[in-house]
Design a protein around this motif. Structure first.
Motif, PDB file in Angstrom:
ATOM      1  N   ILE A  43     -18.513  20.052 -23.360  1.00 41.64           N
ATOM      2  CA  ILE A  43     -17.768  21.281 -23.671  1.00 41.64           C
ATOM      3  C   ILE A  43     -17.997  22.326 -22.581  1.00 41.64           C
ATOM      4  O   ILE A  43     -17.051  22.987 -22.127  1.00 41.64           O
ATOM      5  N   GLU A  44     -19.242  22.459 -22.139  1.00 43.96           N
ATOM      6  CA  GLU A  44     -19.515  23.437 -21.078  1.00 43.96           C
ATOM      7  C   GLU A  44     -18.844  23.023 -19.764  1.00 43.96           C
ATOM      8  O   GLU A  44     -18.367  23.878 -19.021  1.00 43.96           O
ATOM      9  N   SER A  45     -18.794  21.716 -19.496  1.00 43.50           N
ATOM     10  CA  SER A  45     -18.112  21.292 -18.264  1.00 43.50           C
ATOM     11  C   SER A  45     -16.611  21.546 -18.380  1.00 43.50           C
ATOM     12  O   SER A  45     -15.945  21.850 -17.387  1.00 43.50           O
ATOM     13  N   SER A  46     -16.082  21.472 -19.603  1.00 45.88           N
ATOM     14  CA  SER A  46     -14.670  21.831 -19.795  1.00 45.88           C
ATOM     15  C   SER A  46     -14.448  23.329 -19.590  1.00 45.88           C
ATOM     16  O   SER A  46     -13.407  23.733 -19.056  1.00 45.88           O
ATOM     17  N   GLU A  47     -15.415  24.133 -20.010  1.00 43.59           N
ATOM     18  CA  GLU A  47     -15.306  25.575 -19.756  1.00 43.59           C
ATOM     19  C   GLU A  47     -15.297  25.841 -18.247  1.00 43.59           C
ATOM     20  O   GLU A  47     -14.579  26.728 -17.763  1.00 43.59           O
ATOM     21  N   LEU A  48     -16.075  25.060 -17.513  1.00 44.70           N
ATOM     22  CA  LEU A  48     -16.061  25.180 -16.047  1.00 44.70           C
ATOM     23  C   LEU A  48     -14.676  24.793 -15.504  1.00 44.70           C
ATOM     24  O   LEU A  48     -14.104  25.498 -14.668  1.00 44.70           O
ATOM     25  N   GLU A  59     -21.912  31.112 -14.307  1.00 43.77           N
ATOM     26  CA  GLU A  59     -22.276  31.030 -15.733  1.00 43.77           C
ATOM     27  C   GLU A  59     -22.028  29.642 -16.305  1.00 43.77           C
ATOM     28  O   GLU A  59     -22.881  29.082 -17.010  1.00 43.77           O
ATOM     29  N   GLU A  60     -20.845  29.092 -16.038  1.00 50.56           N
ATOM     30  CA  GLU A  60     -20.515  27.785 -16.628  1.00 50.56           C
ATOM     31  C   GLU A  60     -21.338  26.669 -15.994  1.00 50.56           C
ATOM     32  O   GLU A  60     -21.759  25.732 -16.686  1.00 50.56           O
ATOM     33  N   LEU A  61     -21.589  26.778 -14.700  1.00 52.79           N
ATOM     34  CA  LEU A  61     -22.433  25.779 -14.042  1.00 52.79           C
ATOM     35  C   LEU A  61     -23.858  25.833 -14.610  1.00 52.79           C
ATOM     36  O   LEU A  61     -24.481  24.784 -14.849  1.00 52.79           O
ATOM     37  N   ALA A  62     -24.358  27.027 -14.857  1.00 52.86           N
ATOM     38  CA  ALA A  62     -25.690  27.167 -15.471  1.00 52.86           C
ATOM     39  C   ALA A  62     -25.698  26.522 -16.855  1.00 52.86           C
ATOM     40  O   ALA A  62     -26.656  25.822 -17.217  1.00 52.86           O
ATOM     41  N   ASP A  63     -24.646  26.741 -17.634  1.00 54.39           N
ATOM     42  CA  ASP A  63     -24.568  26.124 -18.970  1.00 54.39           C
ATOM     43  C   ASP A  63     -24.623  24.596 -18.864  1.00 54.39           C
ATOM     44  O   ASP A  63     -25.351  23.932 -19.608  1.00 54.39           O
ATOM     45  N   VAL A  64     -23.834  24.047 -17.939  1.00 50.88           N
ATOM     46  CA  VAL A  64     -23.801  22.584 -17.752  1.00 50.88           C
ATOM     47  C   VAL A  64     -25.199  22.078 -17.372  1.00 50.88           C
ATOM     48  O   VAL A  64     -25.709  21.111 -17.960  1.00 50.88           O
TER      49      VAL A  64
HETATM   50 MG   LIG Z   1     -20.121  28.248 -21.219  1.00 46.78          MG
END
Ligand SMILES: [Mg+2]
Length: 109
Positions: A35-40, A59-64
């Motif tokens: 899901i986080e990679s999809s946000e990226l 931010e999204e890379l950190a989440d992934v």
């Molecule tokens: Mg995210």
């Protein structure tokens, strides 16, 4: 302790202070990573290739990365070891003489 292991300990501390380990089974961690990679990916949707906001990318890379580290931590995997092992396999699949400057997948080289 390596920098990555220190980071993982910070992430685990954040998780444990909130008592979230109970939610972090392997399936849900894998789903969260996806899901986080999809946000990226969403940062790039309907835009030109390099037209994105760097702050959102961070931010999204950190989440992934955090979910990837949590999965590794859950299974006592060394980030360095699993990456080095996969790079060895990749080097066999993509020998320099066949792959240099070539984006063809290994099974079509
Ligand atoms: Mg995210």
């Amino acid at each position: 302790m390596s920098d990555i292991n220190k980071l993982i300990q910070e992430i685990v501390k954040f998780r444990d202070e909130r008592d979230w380990e109970q939610f972090h089974n392997s399936k849900d961690l894998a789903l969260a990573l996806s899901i986080e990679s999809s946000e990226l990916l969403e940062l790039f949707l309907w835009k030109d290739s390099e037209d994105f906001k760097i702050d959102k990318l961070k931010e999204e890379l950190a989440d992934v990365l955090m979910y990837a580290f949590l999965i590794a931590n859950k299974h006592d995997l060394s980030i360095a070891e699993i990456i080095q092992e996969k790079m060895r396999k990749n080097a066999e699949k993509y020998p320099v003489d066949k792959s240099k400057g070539n984006a063809t997948k290994y099974n079509e080289l």
